[in-house]
Design a protein around this motif. Structure first.
Motif, PDB file in Angstrom:
ATOM      1  N   UNK A 187      49.983  26.860  40.395  1.00 40.66           N
ATOM      2  CA  UNK A 187      50.833  25.859  40.102  1.00 40.66           C
ATOM      3  C   UNK A 187      51.415  25.387  40.686  1.00 40.66           C
ATOM      4  N   UNK A 188      52.463  26.614  40.779  1.00 37.02           N
ATOM      5  CA  UNK A 188      53.964  26.268  40.800  1.00 37.02           C
ATOM      6  C   UNK A 188      53.606  27.408  42.559  1.00 37.02           C
ATOM      7  N   UNK A 189      54.979  26.056  43.580  1.00 36.50           N
ATOM      8  CA  UNK A 189      54.924  26.103  45.096  1.00 36.50           C
ATOM      9  C   UNK A 189      56.296  26.485  45.931  1.00 36.50           C
ATOM     10  N   UNK A 190      56.096  27.508  46.522  1.00 35.75           N
ATOM     11  CA  UNK A 190      58.071  27.686  47.041  1.00 35.75           C
ATOM     12  C   UNK A 190      57.666  27.133  48.174  1.00 35.75           C
ATOM     13  N   UNK A 191      59.112  25.915  48.679  1.00 35.34           N
ATOM     14  CA  UNK A 191      59.072  25.405  49.746  1.00 35.34           C
ATOM     15  C   UNK A 191      60.267  26.233  50.566  1.00 35.34           C
ATOM     16  N   UNK A 192      60.294  26.041  51.762  1.00 38.59           N
ATOM     17  CA  UNK A 192      61.202  26.543  52.532  1.00 38.59           C
ATOM     18  C   UNK A 192      61.176  25.996  53.864  1.00 38.59           C
ATOM     19  N   UNK A 193      62.016  26.561  55.096  1.00 38.23           N
ATOM     20  CA  UNK A 193      61.560  25.798  56.286  1.00 38.23           C
ATOM     21  C   UNK A 193      62.134  27.123  56.933  1.00 38.23           C
ATOM     22  N   UNK A 194      60.918  27.416  58.640  1.00 34.65           N
ATOM     23  CA  UNK A 194      61.345  28.506  59.140  1.00 34.65           C
ATOM     24  C   UNK A 194      62.506  28.496  60.637  1.00 34.65           C
TER      25      UNK A 194
END
Length: 258
Positions: A187-194
């Protein structure tokens, strides 16, 4: 998906959440950027009632948390009370302790010890969610990775996943594939970039790195993710600016005007 489901992980601005006064200012700044919610993590020793009051004043929901494993094992009643006070369903564990990570037996012990915690939270109307790093993508018993064990050997109703897409890619996985693999449990996603800086992979603002942000967001939408939480472990600019850059990119991906 509506923009009221976009949150900021307070770990990103952890240097600005050590006191009630600094937390108040931080929450107001997060709200000003446009976020509708926060994930409570790495804040100072601030009473839960004060955290709730400050979040309400800023107009922010508390969508999820990260709670230490020792608290989950030894203070679960208190953890339940806090989350009900905050109207926060998702009780996150940021990582399994190091002593469980390197063997099949360690993973089996972790699964056994988290089962009653996750079950109790589920009975209370809450949801345990596990946040991955890179190490879970190592093969543990010759064929299965740690993530495979966590998915296959736990109760799918009680043991949820909070996939960190950066760490999934760092571990050699395809983030959008993994989003779809944990469908129904996330239900919860962690979004970031590389981004690559001086030949090293580092966390970056959404759209500033090399990850397929569009594909990841599409997979999240297709699989019914409830909360889209922006996190950046380390920022190379002001962390509030980093949160703003990621917010604007996420809004574009979701076809909202900003």
């Amino acid at each position: 998906m509506d923009k009221s489901r976009i949150g900021a992980q307070l770990y990103t601005v952890r240097e600005f959440t050590k006191t009630p006064e600094s937390l108040k200012e931080t929450l107001l700044r997060v709200k000003e950027i446009g976020y509708a919610a926060v994930q409570v993590s790495a804040i100072g020793p601030i009473r839960p009632e004060v955290v709730k009051e400050l979040a309400d004043e800023a107009g922010l929901a508390i969508c999820a948390t990260h709670v230490g494993f020792d608290r989950l094992r030894g203070q679960l009643d208190e953890v339940v009370r806090e989350h009900k006070l905050w109207n926060c369903r998702y009780v996150g564990l940021g990582s399994m302790p190091p002593e469980y990570r390197d063997s099949k037996e360690g993973y089996e012990k972790f699964v056994r010890e988290t089962a009653p915690i996750a079950r109790r939270l589920h009975e209370e109307g809450l949801q345990f969610v596990y946040h991955n790093h890179r190490f879970e993508f190592a093969r543990i018993d010759g064929t299965r990775t740690g993530m495979d064990i966590l998915l296959e050997d736990t109760d799918p109703d009680a043991f949820g996943i909070e996939l960190d897409v950066y760490w999934a890619q760092a571990g050699g996985g395809s983030p959008d594939v993994w989003v779809r693999k944990v469908k129904g449990r996330m239900a919860v996603v962690h979004l970031k970039d590389m981004e690559i800086v001086k030949d090293q992979a580092v966390t970056a603002e959404l759209g500033e790195g090399n990850m397929d942000v569009s594909g990841i967001v599409r997979a999240c939408r297709d699989t019914g993710v409830e909360w889209y939480v922006v996190e950046q472990d380390d920022c190379r600019r002001d962390p509030f600016e980093s949160l703003a850059i990621s917010y604007r990119r996420l809004m574009r991906e979701m076809s909202f005007e900003h």
